[in-house]
Motif scaffolding. Structure first.
Motif, PDB file in Angstrom:
ATOM      1  N   MET A   1      13.106  23.601  87.097  1.00 53.89           N
ATOM      2  CA  MET A   1      11.819  23.093  87.520  1.00 53.89           C
ATOM      3  C   MET A   1      11.458  21.887  86.681  1.00 53.89           C
ATOM      4  N   ILE A   2      10.985  20.854  87.307  1.00 58.16           N
ATOM      5  CA  ILE A   2      10.622  19.624  86.618  1.00 58.16           C
ATOM      6  C   ILE A   2       9.177  19.735  86.169  1.00 58.16           C
ATOM      7  N   LYS A   3       8.923  19.433  84.917  1.00 60.55           N
ATOM      8  CA  LYS A   3       7.563  19.409  84.402  1.00 60.55           C
ATOM      9  C   LYS A   3       7.227  17.978  84.051  1.00 60.55           C
ATOM     10  N   TRP A   4       6.043  17.552  84.359  1.00 67.56           N
ATOM     11  CA  TRP A   4       5.599  16.191  84.078  1.00 67.56           C
ATOM     12  C   TRP A   4       4.540  16.220  82.999  1.00 67.56           C
ATOM     13  N   PRO A   5       4.933  16.177  81.768  1.00 73.08           N
ATOM     14  CA  PRO A   5       3.962  16.220  80.687  1.00 73.08           C
ATOM     15  C   PRO A   5       3.289  14.875  80.457  1.00 73.08           C
ATOM     16  N   LEU A   6       3.089  14.100  81.500  1.00 73.61           N
ATOM     17  CA  LEU A   6       2.466  12.797  81.338  1.00 73.61           C
ATOM     18  C   LEU A   6       1.041  12.908  80.847  1.00 73.61           C
ATOM     19  N   THR A   7       0.346  13.892  81.278  1.00 70.88           N
ATOM     20  CA  THR A   7      -0.986  14.087  80.717  1.00 70.88           C
ATOM     21  C   THR A   7      -1.033  15.419  80.037  1.00 70.88           C
ATOM     22  N   GLY A   8      -0.256  16.086  80.069  1.00 67.22           N
ATOM     23  CA  GLY A   8      -0.377  17.406  79.454  1.00 67.22           C
ATOM     24  C   GLY A   8       0.871  17.934  78.842  1.00 67.22           C
ATOM     25  N   LEU A  71       0.354   7.443  85.124  1.00 68.61           N
ATOM     26  CA  LEU A  71       1.288   6.342  85.377  1.00 68.61           C
ATOM     27  C   LEU A  71       0.540   5.053  85.690  1.00 68.61           C
ATOM     28  N   ARG A  72      -0.501   5.140  86.490  1.00 67.19           N
ATOM     29  CA  ARG A  72      -1.297   3.943  86.802  1.00 67.19           C
ATOM     30  C   ARG A  72      -1.907   3.359  85.526  1.00 67.19           C
ATOM     31  N   GLN A  73      -2.438   4.222  84.660  1.00 68.56           N
ATOM     32  CA  GLN A  73      -3.021   3.765  83.393  1.00 68.56           C
ATOM     33  C   GLN A  73      -1.952   3.150  82.508  1.00 68.56           C
ATOM     34  N   PHE A  74      -0.793   3.781  82.461  1.00 68.24           N
ATOM     35  CA  PHE A  74       0.312   3.286  81.651  1.00 68.24           C
ATOM     36  C   PHE A  74       0.717   1.881  82.095  1.00 68.24           C
ATOM     37  N   LEU A  75       0.910   1.696  83.389  1.00 69.18           N
ATOM     38  CA  LEU A  75       1.360   0.406  83.897  1.00 69.18           C
ATOM     39  C   LEU A  75       0.299  -0.682  83.750  1.00 69.18           C
ATOM     40  N   ALA A  76      -0.972  -0.309  83.731  1.00 67.15           N
ATOM     41  CA  ALA A  76      -2.054  -1.278  83.571  1.00 67.15           C
ATOM     42  C   ALA A  76      -2.276  -1.669  82.114  1.00 67.15           C
ATOM     43  N   ALA A  77      -1.735  -0.896  81.189  1.00 69.37           N
ATOM     44  CA  ALA A  77      -1.941  -1.139  79.758  1.00 69.37           C
ATOM     45  C   ALA A  77      -1.008  -2.228  79.234  1.00 69.37           C
ATOM     46  N   PRO A  78      -1.414  -2.919  78.174  1.00 72.13           N
ATOM     47  CA  PRO A  78      -0.521  -3.889  77.528  1.00 72.13           C
ATOM     48  C   PRO A  78       0.575  -3.144  76.759  1.00 72.13           C
ATOM     49  N   PRO A  79       1.705  -3.809  76.490  1.00 71.38           N
ATOM     50  CA  PRO A  79       2.823  -3.149  75.803  1.00 71.38           C
ATOM     51  C   PRO A  79       2.477  -2.374  74.529  1.00 71.38           C
ATOM     52  N   PRO A  80       1.631  -2.883  73.633  1.00 78.44           N
ATOM     53  CA  PRO A  80       1.345  -2.073  72.434  1.00 78.44           C
ATOM     54  C   PRO A  80       0.687  -0.723  72.780  1.00 78.44           C
ATOM     55  N   GLN A  81      -0.189  -0.739  73.758  1.00 77.90           N
ATOM     56  CA  GLN A  81      -0.832   0.511  74.179  1.00 77.90           C
ATOM     57  C   GLN A  81       0.174   1.407  74.897  1.00 77.90           C
ATOM     58  N   ARG A  82       1.057   0.793  75.681  1.00 76.22           N
ATOM     59  CA  ARG A  82       2.110   1.565  76.351  1.00 76.22           C
ATOM     60  C   ARG A  82       2.993   2.268  75.327  1.00 76.22           C
ATOM     61  N   GLN A  83       3.305   1.566  74.234  1.00 70.60           N
ATOM     62  CA  GLN A  83       4.150   2.156  73.184  1.00 70.60           C
ATOM     63  C   GLN A  83       3.491   3.414  72.638  1.00 70.60           C
ATOM     64  N   ALA A  84       2.208   3.326  72.363  1.00 70.37           N
ATOM     65  CA  ALA A  84       1.480   4.487  71.839  1.00 70.37           C
ATOM     66  C   ALA A  84       1.441   5.608  72.878  1.00 70.37           C
ATOM     67  N   MET A  85       1.216   5.256  74.142  1.00 70.38           N
ATOM     68  CA  MET A  85       1.166   6.264  75.204  1.00 70.38           C
ATOM     69  C   MET A  85       2.528   6.924  75.387  1.00 70.38           C
ATOM     70  N   ALA A  86       3.587   6.123  75.340  1.00 66.27           N
ATOM     71  CA  ALA A  86       4.935   6.665  75.508  1.00 66.27           C
ATOM     72  C   ALA A  86       5.294   7.588  74.353  1.00 66.27           C
ATOM     73  N   GLN A  87       4.933   7.191  73.144  1.00 65.88           N
ATOM     74  CA  GLN A  87       5.222   8.030  71.983  1.00 65.88           C
ATOM     75  C   GLN A  87       4.460   9.345  72.071  1.00 65.88           C
ATOM     76  N   GLN A  88       3.213   9.265  72.488  1.00 67.85           N
ATOM     77  CA  GLN A  88       2.410  10.477  72.650  1.00 67.85           C
ATOM     78  C   GLN A  88       3.027  11.382  73.716  1.00 67.85           C
TER      79      GLN A  88
END
Length: 112
Positions: A1-8, A71-88
């Protein structure tokens, strides 16, 4: 089963979702987030790539409004914020297992 921990995720998407070949997690402790963080793809391109490369993961992703919003928030964010979101997202349980799919989508979404 695929889990999407993008927000959780995913992350993957990283999406990132965001992700794009379901399989074992990445062995490296520090995966290369560059292609994901620096993507120039928009939401439609990411989703087209995900649908083409992993329809089951796309169906699961499409059933999660939380993952879609992340995903929409991630793609709308600048790279430094994306880095933090991806790490989280990578610190979320189960995210590492989705990294491969997220990485594949990020590498190919410009073709869609």
């Amino acid at each position: 089963m695929i889990k999407w921990p993008l927000t959780g995720l995913a992350a993957a998407v990283a999406g990132l979702a965001l992700s794009l070949t379901v399989g074992p997690g990445v062995a490296s402790a520090d995966p290369d987030m560059g292609p994901i963080v620096n993507t120039t793809c928009n939401y439609s391109q990411v989703m087209a790539a995900l649908n083409a490369q992993n329809p089951a993961a796309a169906a699961k992703f499409n059933s999660s409004p939380i993952a879609q919003s992340y995903l929409r928030q991630f793609l709308a964010a600048p790279p430094p914020q994306r880095q933090a979101m991806a790490q989280q997202a990578m610190n979320t349980p189960g995210a590492a297992q989705q990294f491969g799919i997220v990485q594949q989508v990020a590498a190919t979404c410009n073709n869609f």
